[in-house]
Design a protein around this motif. Structure first.
Motif, mmCIF file in Angstrom:
data_model
loop_
_atom_site.group_PDB
_atom_site.id
_atom_site.type_symbol
_atom_site.label_atom_id
_atom_site.label_comp_id
_atom_site.label_asym_id
_atom_site.label_seq_id
_atom_site.Cartn_x
_atom_site.Cartn_y
_atom_site.Cartn_z
ATOM 1 N N LEU A 42 -5.483 1.874 55.520
ATOM 2 C CA LEU A 42 -4.434 2.117 54.532
ATOM 3 C C LEU A 42 -3.162 2.650 55.182
ATOM 4 O O LEU A 42 -2.049 2.270 54.794
ATOM 5 N N SER A 43 -3.291 3.526 56.175
ATOM 6 C CA SER A 43 -2.095 4.056 56.836
ATOM 7 C C SER A 43 -1.415 2.972 57.669
ATOM 8 O O SER A 43 -0.185 2.939 57.764
ATOM 9 N N LEU A 44 -2.194 2.064 58.270
ATOM 10 C CA LEU A 44 -1.598 0.919 58.953
ATOM 11 C C LEU A 44 -0.856 0.034 57.959
ATOM 12 O O LEU A 44 0.205 -0.520 58.268
ATOM 13 N N LEU A 45 -1.411 -0.091 56.757
ATOM 14 C CA LEU A 45 -0.767 -0.886 55.714
ATOM 15 C C LEU A 45 0.559 -0.261 55.288
ATOM 16 O O LEU A 45 1.586 -0.951 55.192
ATOM 17 N N THR A 46 0.561 1.049 55.047
ATOM 18 C CA THR A 46 1.786 1.693 54.567
ATOM 19 C C THR A 46 2.844 1.807 55.653
ATOM 20 O O THR A 46 4.040 1.838 55.348
ATOM 21 N N THR A 47 2.432 1.873 56.921
ATOM 22 C CA THR A 47 3.427 1.931 57.998
ATOM 23 C C THR A 47 3.897 0.544 58.421
ATOM 24 O O THR A 47 4.946 0.409 59.054
ATOM 25 N N SER A 48 3.148 -0.509 58.088
ATOM 26 C CA SER A 48 3.573 -1.878 58.384
ATOM 27 C C SER A 48 4.580 -2.387 57.364
ATOM 28 O O SER A 48 5.303 -3.348 57.644
ATOM 29 N N PHE A 49 4.590 -1.771 56.171
ATOM 30 C CA PHE A 49 5.527 -2.173 55.122
ATOM 31 C C PHE A 49 6.285 -0.937 54.673
ATOM 32 O O PHE A 49 5.691 0.005 54.161
ATOM 33 N N LYS A 50 7.604 -0.926 54.891
ATOM 34 C CA LYS A 50 8.370 0.254 54.541
ATOM 35 C C LYS A 50 8.400 0.445 53.032
ATOM 36 O O LYS A 50 8.219 -0.501 52.252
ATOM 37 N N GLU A 51 8.639 1.679 52.607
ATOM 38 C CA GLU A 51 8.589 2.030 51.192
ATOM 39 C C GLU A 51 9.526 1.151 50.390
ATOM 40 O O GLU A 51 10.696 0.990 50.711
ATOM 41 N N GLY A 52 9.032 0.573 49.328
ATOM 42 C CA GLY A 52 9.810 -0.356 48.519
ATOM 43 C C GLY A 52 8.914 -1.444 47.958
ATOM 44 O O GLY A 52 7.682 -1.304 47.909
ATOM 45 N N PRO A 53 9.482 -2.580 47.546
ATOM 46 C CA PRO A 53 8.711 -3.607 46.834
ATOM 47 C C PRO A 53 7.619 -4.253 47.667
ATOM 48 O O PRO A 53 6.573 -4.597 47.148
ATOM 49 N N VAL A 67 5.278 -1.622 39.164
ATOM 50 C CA VAL A 67 5.901 -0.423 39.727
ATOM 51 C C VAL A 67 7.349 -0.703 40.090
ATOM 52 O O VAL A 67 8.240 0.116 39.854
ATOM 53 N N GLY A 68 7.610 -1.897 40.660
ATOM 54 C CA GLY A 68 8.974 -2.243 41.033
ATOM 55 C C GLY A 68 9.901 -2.375 39.837
ATOM 56 O O GLY A 68 11.091 -2.050 39.931
ATOM 57 N N ALA A 95 0.050 12.721 33.211
ATOM 58 C CA ALA A 95 0.843 12.125 34.286
ATOM 59 C C ALA A 95 2.238 11.770 33.791
ATOM 60 O O ALA A 95 3.241 11.987 34.493
ATOM 61 N N GLY A 96 2.331 11.244 32.582
ATOM 62 C CA GLY A 96 3.633 10.924 32.020
ATOM 63 C C GLY A 96 4.488 12.155 31.792
ATOM 64 O O GLY A 96 5.718 12.104 31.908
ATOM 65 N N ALA A 97 3.851 13.286 31.489
ATOM 66 C CA ALA A 97 4.599 14.513 31.204
ATOM 67 C C ALA A 97 5.060 15.223 32.470
ATOM 68 O O ALA A 97 6.154 15.808 32.490
ATOM 69 N N PHE A 98 4.254 15.183 33.526
ATOM 70 C CA PHE A 98 4.543 16.016 34.699
ATOM 71 C C PHE A 98 4.966 15.250 35.950
ATOM 72 O O PHE A 98 5.426 15.867 36.910
ATOM 73 N N LEU A 99 4.810 13.955 35.954
ATOM 74 C CA LEU A 99 5.137 13.176 37.144
ATOM 75 C C LEU A 99 6.537 12.600 37.030
ATOM 76 O O LEU A 99 6.869 11.932 36.046
ATOM 77 N N ALA A 100 7.362 12.871 38.032
ATOM 78 C CA ALA A 100 8.721 12.324 38.043
ATOM 79 C C ALA A 100 8.651 10.839 38.368
ATOM 80 O O ALA A 100 7.858 10.414 39.210
ATOM 81 N N PRO A 101 9.466 10.020 37.727
ATOM 82 C CA PRO A 101 9.410 8.582 37.991
ATOM 83 C C PRO A 101 9.990 8.240 39.347
ATOM 84 O O PRO A 101 10.863 8.908 39.858
ATOM 85 N N ARG A 102 9.474 7.182 39.956
ATOM 86 C CA ARG A 102 10.046 6.652 41.186
ATOM 87 C C ARG A 102 10.275 5.172 40.975
ATOM 88 O O ARG A 102 9.359 4.427 40.674
ATOM 89 N N ARG A 103 11.508 4.763 41.135
ATOM 90 C CA ARG A 103 11.834 3.347 40.967
ATOM 91 C C ARG A 103 12.174 2.748 42.318
ATOM 92 O O ARG A 103 12.796 3.395 43.160
ATOM 93 N N ALA A 104 11.782 1.495 42.501
ATOM 94 C CA ALA A 104 12.075 0.826 43.758
ATOM 95 C C ALA A 104 13.566 0.611 43.890
ATOM 96 O O ALA A 104 14.266 0.276 42.931
ATOM 97 N N GLU A 105 14.083 0.816 45.111
ATOM 98 C CA GLU A 105 15.502 0.650 45.349
ATOM 99 C C GLU A 105 15.847 -0.803 45.674
ATOM 100 O O GLU A 105 17.008 -1.160 45.748
ATOM 101 N N HIS A 106 14.821 -1.591 45.903
ATOM 102 C CA HIS A 106 15.045 -2.975 46.290
ATOM 103 C C HIS A 106 14.760 -3.883 45.102
ATOM 104 O O HIS A 106 14.207 -3.491 44.089
ATOM 105 N N ALA A 107 15.133 -5.125 45.298
ATOM 106 C CA ALA A 107 14.850 -6.098 44.257
ATOM 107 C C ALA A 107 13.364 -6.357 44.206
ATOM 108 O O ALA A 107 12.643 -6.201 45.172
ATOM 109 N N PRO A 108 12.862 -6.759 43.030
ATOM 110 C CA PRO A 108 11.427 -7.023 42.908
ATOM 111 C C PRO A 108 10.966 -8.132 43.830
ATOM 112 O O PRO A 108 11.710 -9.043 44.169
ATOM 113 N N VAL A 109 9.719 -8.036 44.260
ATOM 114 C CA VAL A 109 9.148 -9.085 45.105
ATOM 115 C C VAL A 109 8.745 -10.260 44.263
ATOM 116 O O VAL A 109 8.156 -10.106 43.198
ATOM 117 N N LYS A 110 9.057 -11.418 44.716
ATOM 118 C CA LYS A 110 8.656 -12.624 44.008
ATOM 119 C C LYS A 110 7.528 -13.316 44.738
ATOM 120 O O LYS A 110 7.425 -13.206 45.930
#
Length: 498
Positions: free
Chosen positions: A150-161, A353-354, A483-498
């Motif tokens: 999983l860590s190889l997966l998250t480091t191979s793809f930078k945060e975003g879509p 999520v995106g 989760a809806g009450a206490f978790l701050a939203p995070r929106r992707a800064e990039h365009a959605p993946v197609k």
């Protein structure tokens, strides 16, 4: 300011690892697409995670046959599953941190090699002791492969879509793996031998070990820190005794002295771990990371998602076999619809999520899962009710995967690459503890109801299952609302993946 609270340092990714993006003449950014190398990396990592997920459930249907073949007593049969679950959950957090400190790729390849060898040992086992050793080694391999992969997966793809999509596919295949394991275990046992439930891992592990070294980019730490040995001993011992207590609760009841002693000892060791980490110069889990809302609430959502869905499969197994009279193989095939729902939910979870953000995805998925689950309270003793079960598990599987994808994105976002092994180790530990917790909790509820009715016939079983399903649905809904009450939203800064 703590280094955990600073923004991650800017890095320049290798061209082959960067998402391909383009800007149109109007200034709008086109959707990011995976490169050929990223697709190969994704296929190898997802294949390994799917195999690990299959191993959690592939022997469940075959346990009586395995026991008869090797001479296990009925009382000791549970240890075939427990030996695996204990080591997989107990060592995950430790190995996640080891991956950060000593190299994720190295740990991943070592874990895959151990998984192949231990599977061969299990397939060739000639005694109960030999099989249990193989299951312990399989659990250790799983504890290494899952967070490192999983860590190889998250480091191979930078945060975003692209990462959202990769985590969505990973979640889909992980959940589908649990379902596929039950079906595959039944088919292999009926058509060939239970030994193939082990041996099928060997060629897959060998293929990954051969292809991964050149395909997966190395992920090494910039500096070498000392391993927090006291913290490692405390957290591993705490998780082992806690998971043992939870497992025993499902077998002997929550009031059994050994169960209570294990749960108390596990809680004490985990409390001691917290104080050790507060005073450690090189903590295994920096206390600051546990103060992040994304880590806390992300993992809370993940715990609820795995507690409820895995225990629901257990409850519906009771319903199908004890009320409708299904065979183990037919039961496994019935859950194929749930597997299809999880694949679809995982495939679209990253896109959700995106487009909607992580908080909205979690809440939406939780509501869908809760509504689908509560509809199962209407199940009756007639075989015609199978259509409600199939429809509800399909829809609930989609909702559950929205929660899981939202959990993985939330729990690993906003952290530098050097801490991704820790973040994915925490997430994996949450997943495995959730899988372990769900069944004894819901089993206790259903059993208490059946005992109150003083019966074990179809009507009593149905009543107990229905009550546990109602509680299951309520837990999902409460978790989504919190989760809806206490978790701050995070929106992707990039365009959605197609």
């Amino acid at each position: 300011m703590s280094t955990l609270d600073q923004a991650p340092p800017a890095t320049t990714p290798h061209p082959s690892d960067s998402p391909a993006t383009a800007t149109t003449p109007t200034g709008r950014r086109q959707a990011a697409r995976m490169t050929g190398r990223q697709k190969l990396v994704l296929a190898l990592l997802l294949g390994s995670q799917f195999m690990v997920a299959v191993d959690f459930s592939i022997l469940n249907v075959a346990l009586p046959v395995v026991g008869a073949g090797l001479g296990f007593s009925l009382a000791d049969l549970q240890w075939i599953a427990t030996a695996f679950a204990l080591t997989a959950a107990g060592f995950t957090l430790l190995f996640g941190r080891v991956a950060d400190l000593f190299g994720r790729k190295r740990l991943f390849l070592g874990g895959m090699a151990l998984l192949g060898l231990s599977s061969a040992l299990g397939g060739l086992a000639t005694s109960p002791g030999m099989l249990l050793v193989a299951r312990v080694l399989q659990g250790l391999a799983t504890a290494a492969v899952t967070p490192a992969g999983l860590s190889l997966l998250t480091t191979s793809f930078k945060e975003g879509p692209l990462r959202d999509r990769a985590l969505g596919l990973n979640g889909a295949l992980m959940s589908a793996g649990f379902t596929a394991g039950a079906i595959l275990g039944g088919l292999l046992t009926d058509l060939l031998s239970w030994r193939w439930a082990f041996l099928i891992n060997v060629p897959v592990a060998a293929l990954v070990v051969i292809l991964a070294p050149s395909a997966i980019p190395d992920s090494r730490p910039a500096g070498r820190s000392r391993l927090d040995v006291p913290g490692a001993v405390a957290v591993t011992g705490g998780l082992l005794t806690l998971v043992y207590g939870l497992t025993q609760a499902g077998e002997t009841g929550w009031g059994d002295p050994a169960t209570l002693a294990a749960l108390v000892a596990g809680a004490a060791l985990l409390a001691g771990f917290w104080f050790i980490e507060k005073r450690s110069a090189d903590p295994l889990v920096p206390v600051q990371i546990m103060k992040r809302p994304t880590v806390v609430w992300g993992n809370a959502v993940g715990l609820i998602a795995f507690v409820t869905e895995t225990s629901l499969v257990f409850l519906l197994t009771l319903y199908l076999q004890k009320v409708l009279g299904y065979s183990p193989l037919a039961t496994g095939l019935a859950f194929g619809v749930l597997g299809l729902g999880t694949v679809i939910g995982g495939t679209f979870g990253g896109r959700a999520v995106g487009r909607m953000g992580n908080r909205a995805t979690i809440v939406t998925g939780g509501v869908i899962q809760a509504v689908a689950t509560v509809s199962l309270v209407a199940l009756g003793t007639s075989g015609a009710w199978i259509w409600l079960l199939l429809a509800a598990t399909f829809i609930g599987g989609v909702g559950n995967m929205f929660m899981i994808v939202g959990f993985m994105v939330t729990a690993t976002s906003g952290l530098p690459d050097r801490e991704q092994g820790l973040a994915t180790g925490l997430a994996t530990m949450t997943q495995q503890v959730g899988i372990t917790m769900g069944i004894p909790i819901m089993s206790a509820i259903a059993t208490a109801r059946m005992t109150a009715l003083d019966g074990s016939g179809p009507d009593a079983v149905l009543s107990g299952v229905s009550l546990a399903i109602l509680v299951n649905s309520a837990v999902v809904l409460v978790g989504a609302v919190l989760a809806g009450a206490f978790l701050a939203p995070r929106r992707a800064e990039h365009a959605p993946v197609k």
